[in-house]
Design an enzyme around this catalytic site. Structure first.
Site, PDB file in Angstrom:
ATOM      1  N   HIS A 210     -67.721  -9.672 -20.759  1.00 14.88           N
ATOM      2  CA  HIS A 210     -68.676 -10.005 -19.682  1.00 14.88           C
ATOM      3  C   HIS A 210     -70.115  -9.757 -20.129  1.00 14.88           C
ATOM      4  O   HIS A 210     -70.904  -9.170 -19.383  1.00 14.88           O
ATOM      5  CB  HIS A 210     -68.392  -9.186 -18.415  1.00 14.88           C
ATOM      6  CG  HIS A 210     -66.962  -9.212 -17.991  1.00 14.88           C
ATOM      7  ND1 HIS A 210     -66.400  -8.264 -17.187  1.00 14.88           N
ATOM      8  CD2 HIS A 210     -65.970 -10.073 -18.264  1.00 14.88           C
ATOM      9  CE1 HIS A 210     -65.143  -8.522 -16.983  1.00 14.88           C
ATOM     10  NE2 HIS A 210     -64.844  -9.623 -17.639  1.00 14.88           N
TER      11      HIS A 210
ATOM     12  N   GLU B  50     -58.624  -4.925 -11.958  1.00 13.33           N
ATOM     13  CA  GLU B  50     -59.341  -5.863 -12.838  1.00 13.33           C
ATOM     14  C   GLU B  50     -58.357  -6.430 -13.857  1.00 13.33           C
ATOM     15  O   GLU B  50     -57.421  -5.759 -14.304  1.00 13.33           O
ATOM     16  CB  GLU B  50     -60.543  -5.188 -13.514  1.00 13.33           C
ATOM     17  CG  GLU B  50     -61.439  -6.232 -14.176  1.00 13.33           C
ATOM     18  CD  GLU B  50     -62.838  -5.742 -14.564  1.00 13.33           C
ATOM     19  OE1 GLU B  50     -63.115  -4.538 -14.472  1.00 13.33           O
ATOM     20  OE2 GLU B  50     -63.642  -6.611 -14.964  1.00 13.33           O
TER      21      GLU B  50
ATOM     22  N   HIS C  11     -64.060   1.727 -11.223  1.00 10.79           N
ATOM     23  CA  HIS C  11     -65.082   0.745 -11.403  1.00 10.79           C
ATOM     24  C   HIS C  11     -65.175  -0.301 -10.276  1.00 10.79           C
ATOM     25  O   HIS C  11     -66.242  -0.872 -10.047  1.00 10.79           O
ATOM     26  CB  HIS C  11     -64.768   0.068 -12.761  1.00 10.79           C
ATOM     27  CG  HIS C  11     -65.510  -1.127 -13.144  1.00 10.79           C
ATOM     28  ND1 HIS C  11     -64.968  -2.230 -13.727  1.00 10.79           N
ATOM     29  CD2 HIS C  11     -66.840  -1.388 -13.044  1.00 10.79           C
ATOM     30  CE1 HIS C  11     -65.879  -3.132 -13.996  1.00 10.79           C
ATOM     31  NE2 HIS C  11     -67.022  -2.655 -13.592  1.00 10.79           N
TER      32      HIS C  11
ATOM     33  N   ASP D 294     -60.538   3.020 -15.890  1.00  6.64           N
ATOM     34  CA  ASP D 294     -61.732   2.759 -16.705  1.00  6.64           C
ATOM     35  C   ASP D 294     -62.511   4.035 -17.076  1.00  6.64           C
ATOM     36  O   ASP D 294     -63.184   4.072 -18.118  1.00  6.64           O
ATOM     37  CB  ASP D 294     -62.694   1.820 -15.963  1.00  6.64           C
ATOM     38  CG  ASP D 294     -62.310   0.356 -16.084  1.00  6.64           C
ATOM     39  OD1 ASP D 294     -61.518   0.011 -16.981  1.00  6.64           O
ATOM     40  OD2 ASP D 294     -62.801  -0.444 -15.274  1.00  6.64           O
TER      41      ASP D 294
ATOM     42  N   HIS E  59     -58.988   2.257 -21.628  1.00  5.51           N
ATOM     43  CA  HIS E  59     -59.609   1.660 -22.823  1.00  5.51           C
ATOM     44  C   HIS E  59     -59.895   2.770 -23.832  1.00  5.51           C
ATOM     45  O   HIS E  59     -60.432   3.819 -23.467  1.00  5.51           O
ATOM     46  CB  HIS E  59     -60.964   1.025 -22.498  1.00  5.51           C
ATOM     47  CG  HIS E  59     -60.915  -0.152 -21.575  1.00  5.51           C
ATOM     48  ND1 HIS E  59     -60.343  -1.354 -21.913  1.00  5.51           N
ATOM     49  CD2 HIS E  59     -61.409  -0.312 -20.322  1.00  5.51           C
ATOM     50  CE1 HIS E  59     -60.491  -2.207 -20.911  1.00  5.51           C
ATOM     51  NE2 HIS E  59     -61.115  -1.602 -19.931  1.00  5.51           N
TER      52      HIS E  59
END
Ligand code: FEO
Length: 408
Positions: A30, A86, A150, A169, A230
């Site tokens: 993004h 997400e 998030h 996240d 992540h």
């Protein structure tokens, strides 16, 4: 059904496995320059209720399933927990549900809505109420909503007795690495990627991050491991203390006596001005980072301003506007909502000179407190003009010295 080759699960605690995917090729998340790729982490807990925590981006579903298969037949999964809707963590959820047929899929209240909006699966998802617990057999999972850390749906899952926080996240980073634990990787890289991730993903949500940290403090949760969605997993106590401390610092937007100079140019006058401003800032003993847009990605600029006290932006004037590259980076930075910065606008122009004034107006919209009028210089700066630039830099430096902590 066991997979004896190819993608393997990695045991991170007794009966708890990492079964995620590594995206070695990702370079654009993004608009965020993911120079070293990313991972989409998912976790498998082997208990009376076999539980999968999060899934992965859709193209990586086979990697996820293969890693699960290296431990257990995927059809034995009883529970899926979706901590975050997400797509990088839910993209293959419909397919995983189809392939594993779990008895229950949990998401937060907002997560159920988001997954429904994305996949039209609402009838298959059970609300994980904030603070509710799920008995897996020998272990318990506690669900905690972490709204806007998030997305509105975000929640974390806390596994006991292991004291593992599956943090979605939060505390993550975009880094593809085959070294699963943070302490196996280079410390400088961990620090850099953690900074970059916070600056580009969580900075605009800092108020929510602070509330989450406060709540964790009130609950007196202890962590033996923080397992994000992540990047590497944090397992050393000193690392966990450090990253929680950094999140406290970043979310309260504490600033250092460091200026970031961002600029672009047509005929090299604005960079010459930037150099003189930088000299003035250094005259006052402050740190300065020059980030010409020809050589600096917006997500690296965002990282640089995470703890900077001053944002100083230069542009030429072209067709009565600031340069498009400058407008682009300001649009990106405005969305990240840095707070508590001082700043100034400057630039070279030929005759009309709107560029620096428009930058100044944009900085005002960003709530950057400007400590001088925009500094516009015609054509090529002479000695007198460079003196003005240097004095502007000195003013910026003195103001930072009065207000902010010295940078290292
Ligand atoms: Fe990594 Fe908000 O998704």
């Amino acid at each position: 059904m066991k997979n004896d080759g190819g993608y393997q699960a990695i045991e991170i605690a007794d009966g708890v496995f990492w079964v995620g995917a590594i995206d070695w090729e990702l370079r654009n998340f993004h608009g965020y320059l993911t120079t070293h790729g990313s991972t989409y982490n998912a976790y498998l807990i082997i208990d009376e209720k076999v539980t999968l925590v999060d899934v992965v981006k859709r193209p990586f579903v086979d990697e996820l399933m293969a890693r699960i298969s290296s431990v257990i037949d995927p059809s034995k999964i009883d529970v899926i927990i979706s901590n975050h809707a997400e797509m990088d963590h839910s993209g293959c959820l419909p397919e995983v549900i189809q392939r594993t047929a779990p008895s229950t899929v949990y998401a937060s209240k907002q997560g159920v809505k988001a997954l429904d909006a994305q996949f039209h699966l609402s009838e298959e998802i059970t609300i994980a109420e904030d603070g509710a617990t799920l008995d897996l057999g020998k272990r318990t999972v506690t669900f905690l909503e972490t709204r806007m850390c998030h997305w509105p749906d975000s929640m974390v899952s806390y596994l006991t007795p292991e004291k593992i926080l599956f943090s979605q996240d939060a505390f993550g980073m975009h880094l593809a690495t085959s070294k699963l634990f943070a302490d196996e990787n280079e410390q400088w890289q961990m620090d850099h990627e953690l900074d970059k991730y916070y600056a580009n993903i969580l900075l605009p949500l800092s108020n929510f991050v602070r509330k989450t940290l406060d709540r964790i403090g009130e609950l007196k949760l202890e962590f033996s491991m923080i397992a994000p969605d992540h990047g590497p997993i944090w397992r050393r106590d000193e690392d966990i203390q450090r990253i929680v401390g950094l999140y406290h610092r970043w979310s309260s937007q504490q600033r250092l006596a460091k200026a970031v100079l961002v600029y672009d140019t047509m005929w090299n006058s604005t960079p010459v001005m930037a150099g003189a401003i930088a000299d003035g800032i250094k005259d006052e003993g402050c740190a300065v980072e020059q980030m010409p847009l020809a050589a600096s990605h917006r997500s690296d600029i965002a990282t640089a301003i995470l703890d900077a006290g001053a944002l100083v932006v230069g542009t030429p004037t072209m067709n009565g506007e600031m340069f498009p590259s400058v407008a682009g980076v300001l649009t990106y930075l405005k969305g990240l909502r840095p707070a508590g910065m001082i700043g100034a606008a400057f630039g070279s122009h030929g005759w009309s000179g709107e560029g620096a004034k428009k930058v100044a107006a944009w900085l005002t919209e960003m709530n950057v407190e400007q400590i001088s009028e925009p500094l516009g210089i015609k054509y090529v700066p002479d000695e007198a003009a460079l003196g003005e630039c240097r004095r502007l830099g000195q003013l910026i430096g003195r103001t930072m010295t009065e207000r902010f902590t010295p940078a290292d």
